[in-house]
Design an enzyme around this catalytic site. Structure first.
Site, mmCIF file in Angstrom:
data_model
loop_
_atom_site.group_PDB
_atom_site.id
_atom_site.type_symbol
_atom_site.label_atom_id
_atom_site.label_comp_id
_atom_site.label_asym_id
_atom_site.label_seq_id
_atom_site.Cartn_x
_atom_site.Cartn_y
_atom_site.Cartn_z
ATOM 1 N N TYR A 166 99.268 141.553 -55.218
ATOM 2 C CA TYR A 166 100.056 142.552 -54.492
ATOM 3 C C TYR A 166 101.561 142.263 -54.640
ATOM 4 O O TYR A 166 102.358 143.162 -54.931
ATOM 5 C CB TYR A 166 99.657 142.613 -53.006
ATOM 6 C CG TYR A 166 100.522 143.594 -52.249
ATOM 7 C CD1 TYR A 166 100.341 144.970 -52.413
ATOM 8 C CD2 TYR A 166 101.562 143.155 -51.426
ATOM 9 C CE1 TYR A 166 101.164 145.889 -51.773
ATOM 10 C CE2 TYR A 166 102.395 144.059 -50.786
ATOM 11 C CZ TYR A 166 102.193 145.420 -50.960
ATOM 12 O OH TYR A 166 103.032 146.313 -50.329
ATOM 13 N N ARG A 210 107.963 136.337 -42.823
ATOM 14 C CA ARG A 210 108.918 136.565 -41.733
ATOM 15 C C ARG A 210 108.618 137.841 -40.950
ATOM 16 O O ARG A 210 108.805 137.896 -39.734
ATOM 17 C CB ARG A 210 110.331 136.643 -42.334
ATOM 18 C CG ARG A 210 111.441 136.825 -41.314
ATOM 19 C CD ARG A 210 112.684 137.377 -41.968
ATOM 20 N NE ARG A 210 112.404 138.645 -42.646
ATOM 21 C CZ ARG A 210 113.200 139.198 -43.556
ATOM 22 N NH1 ARG A 210 114.306 138.592 -43.938
ATOM 23 N NH2 ARG A 210 112.871 140.362 -44.100
ATOM 24 N N ARG A 223 100.166 147.221 -40.705
ATOM 25 C CA ARG A 223 100.064 146.870 -42.117
ATOM 26 C C ARG A 223 99.844 145.371 -42.202
ATOM 27 O O ARG A 223 100.510 144.604 -41.527
ATOM 28 C CB ARG A 223 101.353 147.235 -42.837
ATOM 29 C CG ARG A 223 101.806 148.659 -42.502
ATOM 30 C CD ARG A 223 102.414 149.328 -43.692
ATOM 31 N NE ARG A 223 101.587 149.164 -44.873
ATOM 32 C CZ ARG A 223 102.036 149.245 -46.116
ATOM 33 N NH1 ARG A 223 103.303 149.458 -46.328
ATOM 34 N NH2 ARG A 223 101.221 149.094 -47.125
ATOM 35 N N PHE A 283 123.960 137.090 -58.709
ATOM 36 C CA PHE A 283 123.075 138.185 -58.298
ATOM 37 C C PHE A 283 121.653 137.678 -58.045
ATOM 38 O O PHE A 283 120.993 138.072 -57.086
ATOM 39 C CB PHE A 283 123.080 139.272 -59.388
ATOM 40 C CG PHE A 283 121.998 140.297 -59.233
ATOM 41 C CD1 PHE A 283 122.093 141.276 -58.263
ATOM 42 C CD2 PHE A 283 120.878 140.263 -60.053
ATOM 43 C CE1 PHE A 283 121.078 142.221 -58.108
ATOM 44 C CE2 PHE A 283 119.869 141.202 -59.908
ATOM 45 C CZ PHE A 283 119.972 142.179 -58.927
#
Ligand code: D61
Ligand code: MG
Length: 344
Positions: A166, A210, A223, A283
């Site tokens: 997933y 978290r 969910r 980044f």
């Protein structure tokens, strides 16, 4: 240390420096309406990614901004628990076709996400202006992510392998796509997919760990992304972890979730150490350092089951200002893993 730092401390100084930088970026509004929309949307939907995306060079920055908004729109469809499955699944699977049709849109989500969906034609106009190398990477990742999300609409995350699968669809593929964009921009060698995948898995697993409470309390339907293979060792139902009488079990389960996610840090360091462009490194590295800091904060912390566990804004600001080289990344990883070790 500057004057502010001397008087108020390093976190306050970092916050002030960040405010100034963020304000400057927001005043540089692009001339074209669709690009102005894209960057203002990016800022409204994700403050943290907006900041790291905007410090990339102009060409790559536009591609990454569109990549983000296309996938965020796809995720808005996935996350909207009020859309019936038979409507949602085909939209997810066909999303990669829709991005070539400027007139396509599907209204869903709430607040800023709803604005993104309703004015999606701006994003598509921006997408169609990108170079073909960028477009092809974005299309392929959108196709694979949509198919993976569709698969998991009808399937629960049972095993640790399901969990990795997933997370591959929703975040590992982002890492793989970003590596292709860096390569298409001529800035980096093409990274191995397994390392790019780990970059995403680490970020996504931190999010899932978290956000336990937020996801379990989702309306109209909760969910669940924590794998049954892990939580079933502690409770009979995932939601039982939030009840006070299960605090001890809950924290043990949480610690196992953190330990699982930490597997990816070695790949992440390897991926980042191969980067050549300093803006690309920043980044990539800033979200990684923040993710490790979040794991350190969550470990052994029962508040994950009580409300939102968030890093102090000052610490976030310091990470953004102080992550400028691979050596800074090693220092930060050492610091936060030492903090974790003390909590074990
Ligand atoms: C380097 C730099 C940034 C990276 C990276 C490597 C590798 C992977 C990622 C960023 C993606 C990490 C995603 C972690 C946060 N999770 C989510 O936002 C969940 O949605 C996942 C599907 C949509 C992903 C959209 C995305 C996110 C970040 C990007 C990006 C695209 C494109 C470029 C840069 C960063 C999560 O969202 C809801 C929530 O967190 O509240 C969910 O639905 O599970
Ligand atoms: Mg989602």
């Amino acid at each position: 240390m500057g004057v502010v730092g001397a008087v108020l401390g390093p976190e306050a100084e970092a916050l002030v420096r960040l405010r100034v930088a963020a304000g400057r970026l927001r005043r540089e509004v692009p001339a074209d309406e669709h690009w102005a929309f894209a960057y203002s949307m990016l800022h409204r939907v994700s403050r943290s990614f907006a900041l790291v995306i905007q410090q990339l060079g102009p060409d790559l920055r536009n591609a990454v901004c569109v990549f983000y908004l296309v996938l965020r729109a796809l995720d808005t469809v996935e996350d909207d628990t009020s859309i019936p499955t038979e409507v949602k699944v085909p939209i997810l699977q066909e999303f990669h076709h829709h991005i070539y049709n400027r007139d396509w849109h599907f209204s869903c989500g709430t607040k800023d996400y709803k604005i993104l969906m309703d004015k999606f034609h701006y994003v598509l106009t921006a997408f169609l202006e990108l170079g073909s190398g960028y477009q092809e990477a974005i299309e392929e990742i959108t196709r694979r992510m949509g198919a993976g999300m569709a698969k998991f609409i009808c399937k629960e995350v049972e095993t640790v392998d399901d969990y990795d699968e997933y997370c591959h669809y929703v975040a590992g593929l982002v890492g793989i796509g970003l590596s292709r964009l860096f390569h298409a921009a001529g800035l980096e060698d093409l990274a191995p997919e397994s390392l790019s995948n780990s970059m995403g898995l680490f970020l996504q697993k931190v999010n899932i760990t978290r956000d336990y409470l937020e996801d379990i309390n989702e309306i109209p339907k909760s969910r669940m992304f924590w794998p049954r293979e892990i939580w079933s060792k502690y409770v009979d139902k995932l939601e039982d972890l939030k009840y006070e009488e299960n605090s001890v079990k809950a924290v043990k389960c949480l610690n196992e979730m953190v330990t699982n996610g930490l597997i990816h840090t070695e790949d992440c360091l390897r991926y980042m150490s191969a980067l050549k462009d300093i803006a690309v490194l920043r980044f990539c590295a800033i979200p990684q350092v923040m993710a490790l800091a979040t794991y350190a904060l969550c470990y052994n912390n029962v508040n994950v089951f009580r409300g939102v566990v968030k890093m102090r804004r000052g610490l976030t600001a310091r990470i953004i200002n102080e992550t400028n080289s691979m050596s800074d990344v090693y220092t930060a990883f050492y610091e936060f893993s030492s903090l974790l070790e003390r909590k074990v």
